[in-house]
Design a protein around this motif. Structure first.
Motif, PDB file in Angstrom:
ATOM      1  N   ARG A  14     -22.503 -60.371  80.713  1.00 47.66           N
ATOM      2  CA  ARG A  14     -21.810 -61.483  81.381  1.00 47.66           C
ATOM      3  C   ARG A  14     -22.748 -62.670  81.500  1.00 47.66           C
ATOM      4  O   ARG A  14     -23.914 -62.519  81.882  1.00 47.66           O
ATOM      5  N   ILE A  15     -22.228 -63.849  81.184  1.00 44.08           N
ATOM      6  CA  ILE A  15     -22.981 -65.100  81.297  1.00 44.08           C
ATOM      7  C   ILE A  15     -22.177 -66.041  82.188  1.00 44.08           C
ATOM      8  O   ILE A  15     -20.965 -66.185  82.019  1.00 44.08           O
ATOM      9  N   SER A  16     -22.846 -66.699  83.143  1.00 43.38           N
ATOM     10  CA  SER A  16     -22.149 -67.619  84.044  1.00 43.38           C
ATOM     11  C   SER A  16     -23.004 -68.856  84.276  1.00 43.38           C
ATOM     12  O   SER A  16     -24.204 -68.753  84.519  1.00 43.38           O
ATOM     13  N   THR A  38     -27.860 -71.320  84.449  1.00 46.02           N
ATOM     14  CA  THR A  38     -27.006 -70.331  83.800  1.00 46.02           C
ATOM     15  C   THR A  38     -27.683 -68.969  83.854  1.00 46.02           C
ATOM     16  O   THR A  38     -28.856 -68.834  83.502  1.00 46.02           O
ATOM     17  N   ILE A  39     -26.919 -67.960  84.289  1.00 43.80           N
ATOM     18  CA  ILE A  39     -27.468 -66.616  84.459  1.00 43.80           C
ATOM     19  C   ILE A  39     -26.734 -65.630  83.551  1.00 43.80           C
ATOM     20  O   ILE A  39     -25.610 -65.885  83.114  1.00 43.80           O
ATOM     21  N   ALA A  40     -27.389 -64.508  83.280  1.00 44.89           N
ATOM     22  CA  ALA A  40     -26.790 -63.471  82.446  1.00 44.89           C
ATOM     23  C   ALA A  40     -27.286 -62.113  82.911  1.00 44.89           C
ATOM     24  O   ALA A  40     -28.387 -61.986  83.447  1.00 44.89           O
ATOM     25  N   ALA A  41     -26.461 -61.090  82.696  1.00 40.37           N
ATOM     26  CA  ALA A  41     -26.847 -59.717  83.038  1.00 40.37           C
ATOM     27  C   ALA A  41     -25.876 -58.752  82.374  1.00 40.37           C
ATOM     28  O   ALA A  41     -24.773 -59.146  81.970  1.00 40.37           O
ATOM     29  N   ILE A  42     -26.296 -57.510  82.264  1.00 43.83           N
ATOM     30  CA  ILE A  42     -25.401 -56.448  81.803  1.00 43.83           C
ATOM     31  C   ILE A  42     -24.529 -56.036  82.983  1.00 43.83           C
ATOM     32  O   ILE A  42     -25.035 -55.712  84.053  1.00 43.83           O
ATOM     33  N   SER A  43     -23.207 -56.044  82.787  1.00 45.12           N
ATOM     34  CA  SER A  43     -22.287 -55.780  83.889  1.00 45.12           C
ATOM     35  C   SER A  43     -21.658 -54.402  83.840  1.00 45.12           C
ATOM     36  O   SER A  43     -20.788 -54.091  84.649  1.00 45.12           O
ATOM     37  N   SER A  85     -29.068 -58.805  97.828  1.00 47.99           N
ATOM     38  CA  SER A  85     -30.079 -58.002  97.143  1.00 47.99           C
ATOM     39  C   SER A  85     -29.665 -56.544  97.075  1.00 47.99           C
ATOM     40  O   SER A  85     -30.224 -55.779  96.280  1.00 47.99           O
ATOM     41  N   GLN A  86     -28.697 -56.125  97.868  1.00 47.46           N
ATOM     42  CA  GLN A  86     -28.241 -54.743  97.857  1.00 47.46           C
ATOM     43  C   GLN A  86     -27.177 -54.502  96.785  1.00 47.46           C
ATOM     44  O   GLN A  86     -26.743 -53.362  96.590  1.00 47.46           O
ATOM     45  N   PHE A  87     -26.728 -55.555  96.102  1.00 49.18           N
ATOM     46  CA  PHE A  87     -25.685 -55.435  95.111  1.00 49.18           C
ATOM     47  C   PHE A  87     -26.232 -54.895  93.784  1.00 49.18           C
ATOM     48  O   PHE A  87     -27.438 -54.861  93.557  1.00 49.18           O
ATOM     49  N   CYS A  88     -25.309 -54.491  92.916  1.00 48.22           N
ATOM     50  CA  CYS A  88     -25.675 -54.084  91.577  1.00 48.22           C
ATOM     51  C   CYS A  88     -26.150 -55.283  90.774  1.00 48.22           C
ATOM     52  O   CYS A  88     -25.709 -56.416  90.998  1.00 48.22           O
ATOM     53  N   LEU A  89     -27.036 -55.022  89.826  1.00 48.36           N
ATOM     54  CA  LEU A  89     -27.397 -56.054  88.860  1.00 48.36           C
ATOM     55  C   LEU A  89     -26.203 -56.267  87.946  1.00 48.36           C
ATOM     56  O   LEU A  89     -25.631 -55.329  87.419  1.00 48.36           O
ATOM     57  N   GLY A  90     -25.765 -57.519  87.791  1.00 48.96           N
ATOM     58  CA  GLY A  90     -24.615 -57.794  86.929  1.00 48.96           C
ATOM     59  C   GLY A  90     -23.323 -57.958  87.699  1.00 48.96           C
ATOM     60  O   GLY A  90     -22.277 -58.208  87.108  1.00 48.96           O
ATOM     61  N   ARG A 104     -30.936 -67.298  82.280  1.00 54.45           N
ATOM     62  CA  ARG A 104     -31.899 -66.590  83.128  1.00 54.45           C
ATOM     63  C   ARG A 104     -31.289 -65.261  83.542  1.00 54.45           C
ATOM     64  O   ARG A 104     -30.088 -65.163  83.792  1.00 54.45           O
ATOM     65  N   LEU A 105     -32.139 -64.220  83.643  1.00 56.12           N
ATOM     66  CA  LEU A 105     -31.657 -62.921  84.084  1.00 56.12           C
ATOM     67  C   LEU A 105     -31.178 -63.027  85.535  1.00 56.12           C
ATOM     68  O   LEU A 105     -31.916 -63.486  86.405  1.00 56.12           O
ATOM     69  N   ALA A 106     -29.941 -62.609  85.767  1.00 55.71           N
ATOM     70  CA  ALA A 106     -29.363 -62.706  87.108  1.00 55.71           C
ATOM     71  C   ALA A 106     -30.060 -61.752  88.069  1.00 55.71           C
ATOM     72  O   ALA A 106     -30.509 -60.667  87.687  1.00 55.71           O
ATOM     73  N   GLU A 107     -30.143 -62.167  89.318  1.00 56.19           N
ATOM     74  CA  GLU A 107     -30.641 -61.287  90.374  1.00 56.19           C
ATOM     75  C   GLU A 107     -29.524 -60.344  90.806  1.00 56.19           C
ATOM     76  O   GLU A 107     -28.343 -60.600  90.519  1.00 56.19           O
TER      77      GLU A 107
END
Length: 462
Positions: A24-26, A7-12, A456-461, A111-114
């Protein structure tokens, strides 16, 4: 088929202050984790239906401290962006609040999303293909309405359908070739097989060429044009930048050499995104600082995709003007005869030795005259009335273009092999290679290393 992930999470949402921030949590434990920090009397998130939103508070279970007042959205698999359970916590957009909620969610087991990991999971779980995943970032980075529409069409799968159709034609042909070889019914089966390969190769090549023919305009829409505004000092370069930007970005004075360095800004000119570079006036000078600016101007000119060359029509042509006319003659360019509010002194016969009438626009930056004609000429120069906003086949991604060019080359090798009468089993190798190369566009034959690099070029979240 869905793959099992943690399960991952990040600020979107974008960093900084705002009205709303989203965490966001997925993953399999997304709803459980959110439930542990969500509070509303006699209400549990794990009991709520999918695609519902709920008012409440985020509370630190360790000390019952209320972190923020929130709205929490529950989205159950498989009808979500990642095809996993997703929870989105909508909180106030302050930096402290949103970061504290994220830290709390991570402490509960996420876990913090990549960068790009949510979109990567959407791809790996089969919700979108690789070209659609790349369109997500194109949509985020779109600089004009047209580039956004192009990204949306790719996200909807229009490019994917075209690529899949081409791959299917190759696959059907390979299958027919195998049937002809394994179950020959006629004496001339080899000639029939070569004729089939010849016809299908040309058919698929036509489809690839049709796509590649859109690449020039597509890349303009996606990446914009690096556009150098050049001319000798005090002809109106900075004034042009300000007029096109609709704001006073560059300092404008009557003193020659005011601009000492390059200034870069993006502007949307009737659907054409331009990366405008206002350069220092190009002239010989003893001023050390100005000379550095002039050298940077020359470098910007050499690296430009497009040139706006400004001449002062109220003065005689000078040596610097003639050099710039000669230096830019092989560039895509528009020549502006500026300061039409003043009497004309420029020798047009000399100008037309280096330029055609179609390249020239007359302007007055002081009175803002000729700007509409300039913008129209820029749009016509690149689209020439052929830009069809409903056309879903515009190529813009450099990776896609390179793969299609390689696939076209592989098909050319097939055609050469047929003409030379090479054995069918050898010709099939290049035909299969074209199929594999097209598959790399949609991700059907992609390698893990490429996926890691792309996302890896995408935004975090995202």
């Amino acid at each position: 088929m869905q793959t099992e992930f943690d399960t991952i999470a990040a600020i979107s949402t974008a960093p900084g202050e705002g009205a709303i921030g989203i965490v966001r949590i997925s993953g399999e434990d997304a709803i459980r984790i959110a439930d542990e920090v969500y509070r509303l009397k006699e209400k549990r998130l794990n009991e709520q239906a999918s695609h519902t939103i709920h008012y409440g508070h985020i509370v630190d279970p360790k000390n019952d401290e209320v972190i923020d007042e929130v709205m929490v959205t529950v989205l159950r698999a498989p009808k979500t962006f990642t095809r996993e359970d997703i929870v989105e916590i909508n909180c106030h957009g302050g930096i402290v609040a949103i970061n504290r909620i994220l830290q709390l969610v991570l402490r509960m087991g996420a876990r913090l999303a990549e960068p790009g990991e949510f979109t990567k999971r959407a791809f790996l779980n089969g919700r979108i293909d690789l070209s659609q995943a790349e369109a997500v970032m194109d949509l985020i980075r779109a600089k004009t309405d047209k580039s956004m529409q192009m990204a949306m069409r790719q996200l909807d799968g229009e490019l994917s359908k075209l690529i899949q159709n081409l791959r299917q034609e190759i696959l059907n042909t390979l299958a027919q070739v195998e049937v002809n070889i394994d179950y020959p019914e006629y004496d001339d089966v080899e000639e029939m097989t070569l004729q089939l390969l010849r016809e299908k190769t040309e058919q698929v090549s036509r489809g690839i060429r049709a796509l590649l023919n859109t690449a020039s305009q597509g890349k303009i829409l996606r990446d914009g044009l690096k556009t150098a505004i050049v001319g000798r000092p005090n002809v109106g370069k900075s004034s042009l930048l300000n007029v096109l930007l609709r704001e006073e970005k560059a300092i404008v004075t009557d003193i020659a050499g005011t601009t000492r360095d390059t200034i870069e800004e993006y502007v949307n000119i009737r659907g054409v995104p331009l990366q405008l570079i206002d350069t220092a006036g190009i002239r010989e000078t003893d001023d050390v600082v100005e000379r550095i600016g002039v050298e940077r101007s020359r470098k910007a000119l050499n690296e430009a995709d497009f040139v706006l060359l400004i001449l002062n029509q109220s003065e005689e042509l000078m040596d610097e003007d003639l050099r710039l006319l000669e230096q830019t003659k092989d560039f895509k360019r528009i020549i502006l005869l500026n300061k039409t509010d003043l009497p004309t002194k420029i020798d047009m016969d000399k100008v037309k030795k280096f330029a055609t009438d179609s390249e020239i626009v007359t302007t007055s930056m002081l009175k803002k005259e000729g700007i509409d004609q300039l913008e129209e000429k820029i749009a016509d120069y690149f689209f020439q009335g052929q830009m069809n906003e409903r056309d879903a086949t515009y190529l813009s991604n450099t990776r896609h273009i390179a793969l299609l060019e390689k696939a076209e080359q592989a098909l050319q090798e097939v055609a050469n092999g047929v003409d030379m009468g090479m054995p069918v089993d050898l010709i099939q190798i290049d035909f299969t290679r074209a199929w594999d190369l097209l598959g790399e566009i949609t991700g059907d034959t992609v390698q893990d290393e490429l996926l890691t690099q792309l996302f890896s070029q995408f935004c975090l979240g995202k």
